[in-house]
Design a protein around this motif. Sequence first.
Motif, short mmCIF file in Angstrom:
data_model
loop_
_atom_site.label_atom_id
_atom_site.label_comp_id
_atom_site.label_asym_id
_atom_site.label_seq_id
_atom_site.Cartn_x
_atom_site.Cartn_y
_atom_site.Cartn_z
N PRO A 177 -9.16 14.48 4.31
CA PRO A 177 -8.04 13.97 5.12
C PRO A 177 -7.14 15.10 5.60
N GLY A 178 -6.72 15.00 6.86
CA GLY A 178 -5.75 15.96 7.38
C GLY A 178 -6.36 17.22 7.99
N LEU A 179 -7.68 17.38 7.82
CA LEU A 179 -8.30 18.60 8.34
C LEU A 179 -8.52 18.55 9.85
N GLU A 180 -8.87 17.33 10.33
CA GLU A 180 -9.30 17.19 11.73
C GLU A 180 -8.34 17.86 12.71
N GLU A 181 -7.04 17.53 12.59
CA GLU A 181 -6.08 18.01 13.57
C GLU A 181 -6.03 19.53 13.58
N GLU A 182 -5.97 20.11 12.36
CA GLU A 182 -5.87 21.56 12.27
C GLU A 182 -7.09 22.25 12.86
N LEU A 200 -9.89 28.97 8.71
CA LEU A 200 -8.73 28.29 8.13
C LEU A 200 -8.65 28.53 6.61
N GLU A 201 -9.83 28.56 5.98
CA GLU A 201 -9.87 28.77 4.53
C GLU A 201 -9.77 30.25 4.17
N ARG A 218 -6.41 28.48 2.08
CA ARG A 218 -7.56 28.10 1.27
C ARG A 218 -7.17 27.17 0.12
N GLU A 219 -6.15 27.60 -0.61
CA GLU A 219 -5.83 26.85 -1.81
C GLU A 219 -5.43 25.41 -1.51
N GLU A 220 -4.65 25.27 -0.47
CA GLU A 220 -4.19 23.93 -0.11
C GLU A 220 -5.37 23.04 0.29
N ILE A 221 -6.26 23.63 1.10
CA ILE A 221 -7.43 22.85 1.53
C ILE A 221 -8.32 22.53 0.34
N TYR A 222 -8.54 23.50 -0.53
CA TYR A 222 -9.34 23.27 -1.74
C TYR A 222 -8.75 22.14 -2.57
N ARG A 223 -7.44 22.17 -2.69
CA ARG A 223 -6.77 21.17 -3.52
C ARG A 223 -6.95 19.77 -2.94
N ALA B 24 -8.97 29.04 -7.07
CA ALA B 24 -9.98 28.52 -6.14
C ALA B 24 -11.28 28.21 -6.88
N GLN B 25 -11.71 29.12 -7.76
CA GLN B 25 -12.94 28.89 -8.50
C GLN B 25 -12.81 27.68 -9.42
N ALA B 26 -11.63 27.55 -10.05
CA ALA B 26 -11.41 26.43 -10.97
C ALA B 26 -11.42 25.11 -10.21
N LEU B 27 -10.85 25.11 -9.01
CA LEU B 27 -10.83 23.89 -8.20
C LEU B 27 -12.24 23.44 -7.87
#
Lengths: 658, 73
Positions: A177-182, A200-201, A218-223, B24-27
């Motif tokens: 969710p939320g990736l499309e626009e970006e 982006l990542e 990256r972190e935000e997208i990963y999360r 990142a790896q942990a995620l």
Amino acid sequence: MAHCHCPGLKIEAPAGARRIVLAGNPNTGKSVFFNHFTGMYVDVSNYPGTTLDISYGRYGSDMVIDTPGVYGISSFNDEERIARDIILSADLVLNVVSAAHLERDLFLTQQIIDTGVPVIVALNMMDDAKRMGIEVDVDRLSQLLGVPVIPTVAVKKEGFDRLKAELFNARPGQATPGLEEELNQLLNRVGSRGEALLVLEGDPVIAARHGCEPGTRREEIYRRRRERVNEICQQVVRETSRSTGVAATLGRWMIKPLTGVPILFLALWAMYKAIGVFIAGTVVGITEETIMQGIYEPAVRQFVEQFIPQSSIPGTILIGEFGLLTMTVTYLLGLLMPLVVGFYFFLSLFEDSGYLPRIATLVDRLLTSIGLNGRGVIPIILGFGCVTMATITTRLLSSDRERKIAIFLLGLTIPCSAQLGVIAGMLATLGPQYLALYALVIFSVLVMAGTLLSTLLPGKSADLFIDLPPLRLPRLDNVLKKTGTKSYHFLKEAAPLFALGALIISIFQVTGILEFLQNLLAPLTVGWLNLPREAATAFIMGIVRRDFGAAGLTDLALTPLQTIVALITITLFVPCIASILVIFKERTKKEALFIWGSSWVAAFLVGGLVAQLARLFSPAGDKVQVLPVILVFAALTLAIVGMCMFLRRTKPTTNIPG
Amino acid sequence: MTLDRMKRGQRCRILSIPSELIRAQALRFGIAEGEVVTCCEVIPAGPVVISKNRQEIAIGRGLARQIEVEGSF
């Protein structure tokens, strides 16, 4: 046809062929799918700049391409970079996931879906999941991901017919969710959606390709991706029972020191029996002596001598003592090949069963003290097979600092199997106290060198952070295939180096440099090591082939003490010429020269120290006192380690994870 | 409290992981800040093994020292 984003990977695809890419986490059974789809027609090509092989084959009029097993596609390591490039150039991705590990595996699935490529998921290992008491609602999973999901049991070929029937129903799925626009904003700058996602990542390689700044998101997208995967899992996975099987218990035992150390010793003992006794004795006896020296070498000599006499310079180079066509080929195929295959067989067995990461966990503490982490156990074990092979394997270590330390220790202290055979034979005649002296001195040099390097080199060991997959019985066909691939690769990479090494040595021989070196070394050998002059010849021969050096000592009449001093010196002495060439290839010239030079110094320093100490403690000269020498070395090691600990306290540390 | 202080069998919530790369790896493995994990093995002076559901990860001692957790659940 999509244009290929794989720089350097040349795959000849017929016009109009679709690129079907297999992707998945490590150990999900991907290779079984690959073999099923492509049958016998498989090509393998090396991915440029790496030691990794990519298999690809035909499926009808389309191409199937395999990728290394990865947990995600970024630029964390070679495997990921390759998987990323191949997935980005795919027309459709067949993603193999393990039903027993959905939480982990779906992260990659979701990342691939986010790149916008059409996906079909093979939900594999349904039988394992069932046995573990896990139920997966396949229809719901398919609905949530937005792509077809086919349950399979690959090893029994269950679900393959349906998978083939549905393969081209693969479609782009539901993005995070939320990736499309970006992504849409980036799309006009970056040609493809997949590349836009990676920019982006914050993937530096892809960003550089398009000349834009890597993103910091990256972190935000990963999360967000992780949250989505967790939601999906909550809805589709039901655990009916939680049983801890035999495998789980055994897995625990493997990492606890109390039980893990005996298990590790048992595994190493089995390895020694299989490789050290059976392969090095029986198999090499047949391959090296009977086949190569008995049949091949005379035939080659006879053939070449029709054109050039053996005593001429080109004759010496081609078919002389260290001939390109004689010794090099015999060494590679007769001696090294069986040993390398044996070592890679065990390594693949440990890898496939899930034992390897557990060994790494068990020995992590020990290796941390010499500047490596648990992963460093792989090159160290392989070093007992062939130092050249182990040096190449250091590429899998997480940081440059660890590679430096590992390569140095391999070149200095680890005796390779070619040499070990001869050394073990000589030690066997001496008695246990000498064996203890030899082992202890070599071990203390390893600890001292590692501790010193670890203290003096800036930075700090990367911390261990590894997945412990469930233990399982390895599949023989998988293990054999891995063994074959790795061995073939090593031989292909090493053959030119061994040939070049033989060429250099032959030139030294013809020009008399070899003799000059022997004479140069002789005074040191006699005065400092208390060895006969001829021992210098053996040391120099050790540069050609480590076992030549050790074998050269067997012909000399040495006292037990002299034997030990000679063996210690030759073990620590410079690695064979092929290893040196590999080090020059892998590292900078400065570093390689440093490693080579310090091996000379260390070998003669330690060997001489043992010789002089023994003389000191046994003035009568008849019965050598071994124990005091051992004690002195132990004290020396403790002193060095203590000093390093003290230095480390005052040293600023920066943390590099890996 | 940090992860290296956990005892075998204890459950804890992960509060913070020090580096972005490790996070990142942990995620990817399904372990994020805020998750509750079980400490299933502590190797003396060595790595700590944590698990969430069936995913097990071995974490080196130095890193475990830097991971903030809050204890027992």
